[in-house]
Design a protein around this motif. Sequence first.
Motif, PDB file in Angstrom:
ATOM      1  N   GLU A  65       0.819  -1.218   0.000  1.00 12.25           N
ATOM      2  CA  GLU A  65       0.000   0.000   0.000  1.00 12.25           C
ATOM      3  C   GLU A  65       0.850   1.264   0.000  1.00 12.25           C
ATOM      4  OE1 GLU A  65      -3.043  -0.153   3.008  1.00 12.25           O
ATOM      5  OE2 GLU A  65      -3.839  -2.030   2.243  1.00 12.25           O
ATOM      6  N   LYS A  66       2.042   1.181  -0.560  1.00 10.92           N
ATOM      7  CA  LYS A  66       2.948   2.323  -0.599  1.00 10.92           C
ATOM      8  C   LYS A  66       2.267   3.515  -1.272  1.00 10.92           C
ATOM      9  CE  LYS A  66       7.447   3.796  -2.300  1.00 10.92           C
ATOM     10  NZ  LYS A  66       8.622   3.408  -3.089  1.00 10.92           N
ATOM     11  N   GLY A  67       2.270   4.640  -0.584  1.00  8.38           N
ATOM     12  CA  GLY A  67       1.711   5.867  -1.117  1.00  8.38           C
ATOM     13  C   GLY A  67       0.202   6.012  -0.958  1.00  8.38           C
ATOM     14  N   LEU A  68      -0.473   4.981  -0.478  1.00 10.35           N
ATOM     15  CA  LEU A  68      -1.930   5.045  -0.345  1.00 10.35           C
ATOM     16  C   LEU A  68      -2.324   5.631   1.019  1.00 10.35           C
ATOM     17  CD1 LEU A  68      -2.965   1.560  -1.795  1.00 10.35           C
ATOM     18  CD2 LEU A  68      -2.873   3.768  -2.977  1.00 10.35           C
ATOM     19  N   GLY A  69      -3.483   6.246   1.065  1.00 13.00           N
ATOM     20  CA  GLY A  69      -4.026   6.732   2.330  1.00 13.00           C
ATOM     21  C   GLY A  69      -3.457   8.040   2.824  1.00 13.00           C
ATOM     22  N   LYS A  70      -2.585   8.678   2.039  1.00  8.88           N
ATOM     23  CA  LYS A  70      -1.996   9.939   2.478  1.00  8.88           C
ATOM     24  C   LYS A  70      -3.044  11.050   2.470  1.00  8.88           C
ATOM     25  CE  LYS A  70       1.408  10.083  -0.499  1.00  8.88           C
ATOM     26  NZ  LYS A  70       2.615  10.509  -1.192  1.00  8.88           N
ATOM     27  N   GLN A  92      -0.096   7.991  12.038  1.00 10.91           N
ATOM     28  CA  GLN A  92       0.923   8.154  11.008  1.00 10.91           C
ATOM     29  C   GLN A  92       0.437   9.095   9.909  1.00 10.91           C
ATOM     30  OE1 GLN A  92       0.145   5.090  12.344  1.00 10.91           O
ATOM     31  NE2 GLN A  92       1.975   5.125  13.609  1.00 10.91           N
ATOM     32  N   LYS A  93      -0.861   9.097   9.637  1.00 14.35           N
ATOM     33  CA  LYS A  93      -1.390  10.021   8.629  1.00 14.35           C
ATOM     34  C   LYS A  93      -1.210  11.467   9.069  1.00 14.35           C
ATOM     35  CE  LYS A  93      -4.403   6.653   6.637  1.00 14.35           C
ATOM     36  NZ  LYS A  93      -5.681   6.180   6.284  1.00 14.35           N
ATOM     37  N   ALA A  94      -1.308  11.723  10.368  1.00  7.45           N
ATOM     38  CA  ALA A  94      -1.067  13.055  10.878  1.00  7.45           C
ATOM     39  C   ALA A  94       0.410  13.429  10.745  1.00  7.45           C
ATOM     40  CB  ALA A  94      -1.482  13.147  12.355  1.00  7.45           C
ATOM     41  N   GLU A  95       1.263  12.441  10.770  1.00  7.91           N
ATOM     42  CA  GLU A  95       2.702  12.692  10.702  1.00  7.91           C
ATOM     43  C   GLU A  95       3.201  12.898   9.277  1.00  7.91           C
ATOM     44  OE1 GLU A  95       4.075   9.208  12.654  1.00  7.91           O
ATOM     45  OE2 GLU A  95       3.668  10.000  14.638  1.00  7.91           O
ATOM     46  N   ILE A  96       2.578  12.248   8.300  1.00  7.89           N
ATOM     47  CA  ILE A  96       3.084  12.394   6.940  1.00  7.89           C
ATOM     48  C   ILE A  96       2.300  13.429   6.175  1.00  7.89           C
ATOM     49  CG2 ILE A  96       4.063  10.083   6.810  1.00  7.89           C
ATOM     50  CD1 ILE A  96       1.665   9.258   5.109  1.00  7.89           C
TER      51      ILE A  96
END
Length: 96
Positions: A65-70, A92-96
């Motif tokens: 799932e690389k790059g997904l969900g950002k 992690q979404k808050a971090e990236i």
Amino acid sequence: LGKHEEDPEGSGECYCARIYGQREKWKSNDKRAPHGCYWYHIWLQKVTEAVAQGQKLQVVFFPNEKGLGKVRTMEELARADLWDDIGCGASQKAEI
């Protein structure tokens, strides 16, 4: 756990509104996430320091799932479904 930090861009509010959005638990807890947002303040300081020292940042995603969900912007972050199990975990979404 449960500590908060004032968001310099938040008109006197802590980071909770920006990183968690207006979720039900947030609304019922005086507009603060029960688990706090102080961790985000510390994380942001450490990332800023690492970048200043020329460090290369890496993001780890769920398998295949690389790059997904950002979430692309802080404004979107407050409205996004962080717990959709796509790409990476909610914090992690808050971090990236």
